[in-house]
Design a protein around this motif. Sequence first.
Motif, short mmCIF file in Angstrom:
data_model
loop_
_atom_site.label_atom_id
_atom_site.label_comp_id
_atom_site.label_asym_id
_atom_site.label_seq_id
_atom_site.Cartn_x
_atom_site.Cartn_y
_atom_site.Cartn_z
N MET A 71 0.85 -1.20 0.00
CA MET A 71 0.00 0.00 0.00
C MET A 71 0.88 1.24 0.00
O MET A 71 1.93 1.28 0.63
N THR A 72 0.46 2.27 -0.71
CA THR A 72 1.21 3.52 -0.82
C THR A 72 1.42 4.15 0.55
O THR A 72 0.53 4.15 1.39
N ARG A 73 2.60 4.70 0.76
CA ARG A 73 2.90 5.38 2.01
C ARG A 73 2.57 6.86 1.90
O ARG A 73 2.40 7.40 0.80
N LEU A 74 2.54 7.52 3.05
CA LEU A 74 2.38 8.96 3.08
C LEU A 74 3.70 9.62 2.72
O LEU A 74 4.77 9.08 2.99
N GLU A 75 3.62 10.80 2.13
CA GLU A 75 4.80 11.60 1.84
C GLU A 75 4.79 12.82 2.75
O GLU A 75 3.77 13.47 2.92
N GLY A 76 5.95 13.14 3.33
CA GLY A 76 6.01 14.31 4.18
C GLY A 76 6.80 14.05 5.43
O GLY A 76 7.39 12.98 5.59
N PRO A 77 6.86 15.00 6.32
CA PRO A 77 6.14 16.28 6.29
C PRO A 77 6.54 17.13 5.09
O PRO A 77 7.70 17.14 4.69
N LEU A 78 5.57 17.85 4.54
CA LEU A 78 5.80 18.64 3.35
C LEU A 78 6.63 19.88 3.67
O LEU A 78 6.46 20.52 4.71
N ALA A 79 7.52 20.22 2.77
CA ALA A 79 8.37 21.40 2.94
C ALA A 79 7.58 22.68 2.74
O ALA A 79 7.98 23.75 3.19
N ASP A 80 6.44 22.58 2.05
CA ASP A 80 5.61 23.75 1.79
C ASP A 80 4.18 23.45 2.25
O ASP A 80 3.47 22.68 1.60
N PRO A 81 3.73 24.04 3.36
CA PRO A 81 2.39 23.75 3.88
C PRO A 81 1.29 24.60 3.26
O PRO A 81 0.17 24.64 3.77
N GLN A 82 1.58 25.27 2.16
CA GLN A 82 0.60 26.19 1.58
C GLN A 82 -0.64 25.49 1.04
O GLN A 82 -1.64 26.15 0.74
N SER A 83 -0.60 24.18 0.93
CA SER A 83 -1.80 23.45 0.48
C SER A 83 -2.97 23.65 1.43
O SER A 83 -4.12 23.46 1.04
N GLY A 84 -2.67 24.05 2.66
CA GLY A 84 -3.74 24.28 3.63
C GLY A 84 -3.95 25.74 3.97
O GLY A 84 -4.68 26.06 4.92
N ALA A 85 -3.37 26.63 3.18
CA ALA A 85 -3.45 28.06 3.49
C ALA A 85 -4.89 28.59 3.44
O ALA A 85 -5.20 29.60 4.08
N TRP A 86 -5.77 27.92 2.71
CA TRP A 86 -7.15 28.39 2.55
C TRP A 86 -8.01 28.15 3.79
O TRP A 86 -9.08 28.76 3.95
N ILE A 87 -7.58 27.30 4.69
CA ILE A 87 -8.42 26.84 5.79
C ILE A 87 -8.70 27.94 6.81
O ILE A 87 -9.84 28.15 7.24
N ALA A 88 -7.67 28.67 7.24
CA ALA A 88 -7.80 29.61 8.34
C ALA A 88 -8.90 30.64 8.12
O ALA A 88 -9.65 30.97 9.05
N ALA A 89 -9.01 31.16 6.92
CA ALA A 89 -10.00 32.20 6.64
C ALA A 89 -11.44 31.69 6.73
O ALA A 89 -12.37 32.49 6.83
N ARG A 90 -11.60 30.37 6.72
CA ARG A 90 -12.95 29.80 6.77
C ARG A 90 -13.28 29.17 8.12
O ARG A 90 -14.27 28.47 8.26
N LEU A 91 -12.44 29.42 9.12
CA LEU A 91 -12.71 28.92 10.46
C LEU A 91 -13.31 30.04 11.31
O LEU A 91 -12.89 31.19 11.25
N ALA A 92 -14.30 29.66 12.14
CA ALA A 92 -14.97 30.62 13.00
C ALA A 92 -14.51 30.41 14.45
O ALA A 92 -13.36 30.09 14.70
N GLN A 93 -15.42 30.57 15.39
CA GLN A 93 -15.09 30.52 16.81
C GLN A 93 -14.64 29.14 17.25
O GLN A 93 -15.28 28.14 16.97
N ALA A 94 -13.53 29.08 17.97
CA ALA A 94 -13.02 27.81 18.48
C ALA A 94 -14.05 27.13 19.37
O ALA A 94 -14.80 27.79 20.09
N GLY A 95 -14.09 25.80 19.31
CA GLY A 95 -15.02 25.03 20.12
C GLY A 95 -16.33 24.75 19.43
O GLY A 95 -17.14 23.96 19.93
N THR A 96 -16.56 25.38 18.29
CA THR A 96 -17.78 25.15 17.52
C THR A 96 -17.48 24.27 16.31
O THR A 96 -16.33 23.99 15.99
N VAL A 97 -18.54 23.85 15.64
CA VAL A 97 -18.37 23.06 14.42
C VAL A 97 -17.59 23.86 13.39
O VAL A 97 -16.60 23.37 12.82
N SER A 98 -17.99 25.11 13.17
CA SER A 98 -17.33 25.94 12.16
C SER A 98 -15.97 26.46 12.62
O SER A 98 -15.23 27.02 11.81
#
Length: 274
Positions: A1-28
């Motif tokens: 089975m294919t292994r995972l690659e990483g940790p990635l040298a460039d984490p920008q693949s997840g840069a979009w997430i922060a702007a779409r997160l709301a108050q901590a402790g909630t679903v959003s």
Amino acid sequence: MTRLEGPLADPQSGAWIAARLAQAGTVSGTVPEGYAAYARIFHPIRAQLLDWRPDGPVTVESRNMRWEELAEARGTVAHPLMQWSAVLAGYRNPVWNERGWHYEDPLVGALPAGTLAEVVRLLAAHTQTPGRCLAGLWDGWGWVTGAGETSAVSAGGPAPQDALPLPGYAAADRVPRLELPARDYLLFTGDLAVFADPGWQERNGWDPLQSPNLLWPQDAAWFLASEIDFDSTLVGGSVELISDLLQAGTFEAMAVPLDGDLTRLGDLLNETPD
């Protein structure tokens, strides 16, 4: 089975997430906003019926139990935002010479491997890129950075000697993090099928109880999060995906509102013990 690659040298693949997160402790605050529907997957409870013999406790029966089943047994209310301590309603596990059920706390910060395998099989049918997924691992786990020590990698130094040798971990003096509110993550990439394969943690240098804390496909058709302080996992995706999760039957899941409070104060139908 294919292994995972990483940790990635460039984490920008997840840069979009922060702007779409709301108050901590909630679903959003845990899964990005913008998905059509959301579900909460409850980590299973391990229940043991204990009896006592002169030389100690004996397990009469042992099985996984759903939160809904336990709530019925305890006379509490099963609902999407229920909290573990409130569902237990002050129950105390049996001690010496007491026969009774012993309930182990659900796994916190990780989706059990068997449940994860069932979930990813459904997730794979709801993305165009199942072969290219991103997995985030919180960088504060003791088995990653060395128990009880500050992360030397975060400070620009080598990994502690007792840190687990994650793939690629020693390849750089500093591994960039995906920085989200209050949490930093190492990012990995790989085929979604990796997480349905028994023993994937050992092959990839992960703790045997750990699952990705974040998981999403390259096309971002859905997003899964096992927040480090939660004993359940959240998924955002299409209405069809959430419907499949709720109807799977092999694990316990309920639909949750985007603003749902998942802290101990969010269970408004059961009394929270002091």
